[in-house]
Design a protein around this motif. Structure first.
Motif, PDB file in Angstrom:
ATOM      1  N   ARG A 234      18.067  40.964 -24.466  1.00 46.06           N
ATOM      2  CA  ARG A 234      17.122  40.106 -25.183  1.00 46.06           C
ATOM      3  C   ARG A 234      17.647  39.835 -26.587  1.00 46.06           C
ATOM      4  NH1 ARG A 234      14.172  37.776 -21.328  1.00 46.06           N
ATOM      5  NH2 ARG A 234      13.388  39.317 -19.841  1.00 46.06           N
ATOM      6  N   ASP A 235      17.698  38.568 -26.954  1.00 42.44           N
ATOM      7  CA  ASP A 235      18.182  38.200 -28.278  1.00 42.44           C
ATOM      8  C   ASP A 235      17.372  37.018 -28.802  1.00 42.44           C
ATOM      9  OD1 ASP A 235      19.074  36.111 -26.747  1.00 42.44           O
ATOM     10  OD2 ASP A 235      21.184  36.678 -26.830  1.00 42.44           O
ATOM     11  N   GLU A 236      17.923  36.336 -29.835  1.00 41.01           N
ATOM     12  CA  GLU A 236      17.196  35.231 -30.445  1.00 41.01           C
ATOM     13  C   GLU A 236      17.007  34.062 -29.486  1.00 41.01           C
ATOM     14  OE1 GLU A 236      19.591  36.892 -31.721  1.00 41.01           O
ATOM     15  OE2 GLU A 236      18.906  37.712 -33.643  1.00 41.01           O
ATOM     16  N   THR A 237      17.885  33.961 -28.453  1.00 41.15           N
ATOM     17  CA  THR A 237      17.719  32.899 -27.468  1.00 41.15           C
ATOM     18  C   THR A 237      16.398  33.035 -26.734  1.00 41.15           C
ATOM     19  OG1 THR A 237      20.121  32.974 -27.178  1.00 41.15           O
ATOM     20  CG2 THR A 237      18.863  31.689 -25.581  1.00 41.15           C
TER      21      THR A 237
ATOM     22  N   ASP B 206      13.697  34.348 -28.038  1.00 37.57           N
ATOM     23  CA  ASP B 206      12.654  33.904 -28.975  1.00 37.57           C
ATOM     24  C   ASP B 206      12.538  32.384 -28.964  1.00 37.57           C
ATOM     25  OD1 ASP B 206      12.369  36.566 -29.633  1.00 37.57           O
ATOM     26  OD2 ASP B 206      13.707  36.455 -31.364  1.00 37.57           O
ATOM     27  N   LEU B 207      13.693  31.713 -28.920  1.00 37.38           N
ATOM     28  CA  LEU B 207      13.677  30.246 -28.843  1.00 37.38           C
ATOM     29  C   LEU B 207      13.004  29.788 -27.558  1.00 37.38           C
ATOM     30  CD1 LEU B 207      14.574  27.431 -29.816  1.00 37.38           C
ATOM     31  CD2 LEU B 207      16.781  27.847 -28.698  1.00 37.38           C
TER      32      LEU B 207
END
Length: 434
Positions: free
Chosen positions: A190-193, A195-196
């Motif tokens: 899980r990363d900022e992608t 969140d986007l």
């Protein structure tokens, strides 16, 4: 002045950044190791020369004869070493010959101005440094290649997830609101992608709720207006013949048409419409329908073709396109059928720029550029019906003598009852000619 923009993927940007940082670190570490190793070897060589000088000094003082390769008052003694001996203590000096091999001097002064010295070349030190530099270059190249590969791996993973997110967002923009960006990108990490993706999905849900609410309101208002409008038309028919009666009947009929169009737009927006497909000869069908709807229009069948489509919806599209041409354009009105393509053209001022740029929009007639009356629903309904048929409806203006051109491209494979398109099996395709 046009600006040139170089477009590169995030994968290569990350790879280049990691490779650049790896190369910089490798170069700095190589320089540090190279200098440290060279200084260390030269210090060892100095210490070794001092030990030799001390042993030669003891032999000289006992026999007054230089031994072990030492010389008294050597004429080749470097000036820098002479300056160091002025303080009356032993000293060493390193100088490089033409081949780059270090030569280490060691000397000790005696009362009366005599100087006992010896010097030795250390070629092994040069070879060791060269081998070390070679190893450092290979290691640096390996670090840069490894860093680039790691950057491609990391950047490729991020780029792949972003491309999946962009593809899913494009599907949502095209009306497929069932697509979830978060499900499309997948992945364990899980990363900022993510969140986007969460933000895009939340935005899609909010917009869908708003559009659905507006559609329900529009449909409810239009549905509630049908009864009083029908009553108004019935009452208008009972009025005695006169000019005011004709005006009332005309406006009441226009209001009824508007209500029916708004209801049709609401049904098309709900994406619940399904085509009832039939096999028809397109050229013959268009010729008969245009002759019944607009007898003044000129129909030209360049090449007839059998198509599987919904005749009622196709008639609605052609009727709306001709009606729009009659309202906003100028005669002659031309309809051309060529295979699966139907073109409708008038000779007026052409479509307005915002329609060509953004497509049809309800309640926008473009009266600034065209003649201008109506409610702007005709082209909106035509576009919606074309989507139900799986067709593509485009708009452009003629370059030579002006006029608006609407082009309907019917699909080769018609949509199924669910609105999707059948998958063509390779066995169904005709064999290639050898």
């Amino acid at each position: 002045m046009s600006r040139f923009a170089l477009r590169t993927g995030i994968r290569w940007k990350i790879s280049f950044a990691i490779a650049a940082v790896s190369a910089l670190i490798a170069v700095l570490l190589s320089l540090v190791v190279h200098n440290s190793a060279r200084v260390s070897m030269l210090d060892n060589a100095r210490d070794l020369q001092l030990e030799r000088l001390q042993f030669a000094q003891r032999l000289y003082e006992s026999s007054r004869d230089p031994k072990l390769g030492s010389q008294l008052n050597d004429l080749d003694l470097p000036a820098e070493l002479r300056a160091k001996l002025a303080h009356g203590r032993r000293a060493t000096h390193v100088q490089e010959d033409k081949d780059g091999v270090p030569e280490v001097w060691a000397a000790v002064p005696y009362p009366g101005g005599d100087i006992l010295s010896l010097h030795t070349r250390f070629p092994n030190n040069t070879r060791v440094v060269e081998d070390l530099d070679r190893s450092l270059i290979i290691a640096s190249a390996a670090v840069v290649v490894g860093g680039t590969a790691l950057g491609i791996l990391i950047g490729g993973s991020i780029s792949r997830r972003l491309r999946k997110a962009a593809s899913a967002a494009t599907d949502v923009a095209q009306g497929n609101t069932q697509v979830r960006v978060l499900d499309a990108i997948g992945g364990v990490v899980r990363d900022e992608t993510d969140d986007l993706a969460h933000a895009v999905d939340a935005l899609t849900d909010a917009l869908q709720e708003r559009v659905e609410a507006e559609r329900r309101v529009t449909a409810d208002i239009a549905h509630e207006l049908r009864t009083p409008v029908t009553g108004l038309l019935t009452a208008a028919e009972l009025l005695p013949p006169s000019r005011p009666t004709e005006l009332v009947r005309d406006r009441a009929q226009a209001l009824r048409t508007l209500v029916e169009d708004v209801l049709e737009v609401a049904r098309l927006d709900s994406a619940a419409e399904r085509a009832e497909m039939q096999e028809i000869a397109l050229g013959e069908f268009v010729s008969r329908r245009v002759a019944a709807l607009y007898p003044d229009a000129v129909v030209t069948v360049v090449h007839d073709s059998w198509v599987n489509t919904d005749p009622r919806r196709l008639e609605r599209i052609i009727g709306n396109l001709l009606g729009n041409a009659a309202k906003h354009g100028k005669p002659p009105f031309e309809v051309t059928v060529e295979g699966r393509v139907v073109r409708v053209r008038d000779h007026g001022k052409g479509f307005p720029a915002d329609l060509l740029r953004e497509g049809p929009s309800r309640f926008r007639t473009g009266s600034t550029d065209r003649a201008g009356h109506g409610h702007g629903l005709g082209l909106t309904i035509a576009s919606g019906q074309a989507k139900v048929l799986g067709a593509r409806l485009t708009f452009r203006n003629a370059q030579a003598d002006g006029g608006a051109i609407a082009v309907l491209w019917l699909p080769e494979h018609a949509p199924t009852a669910t609105g999707s398109f059948p998958i063509v099996s390779l066995a169904d395709l005709p064999p290639r000619k050898r």
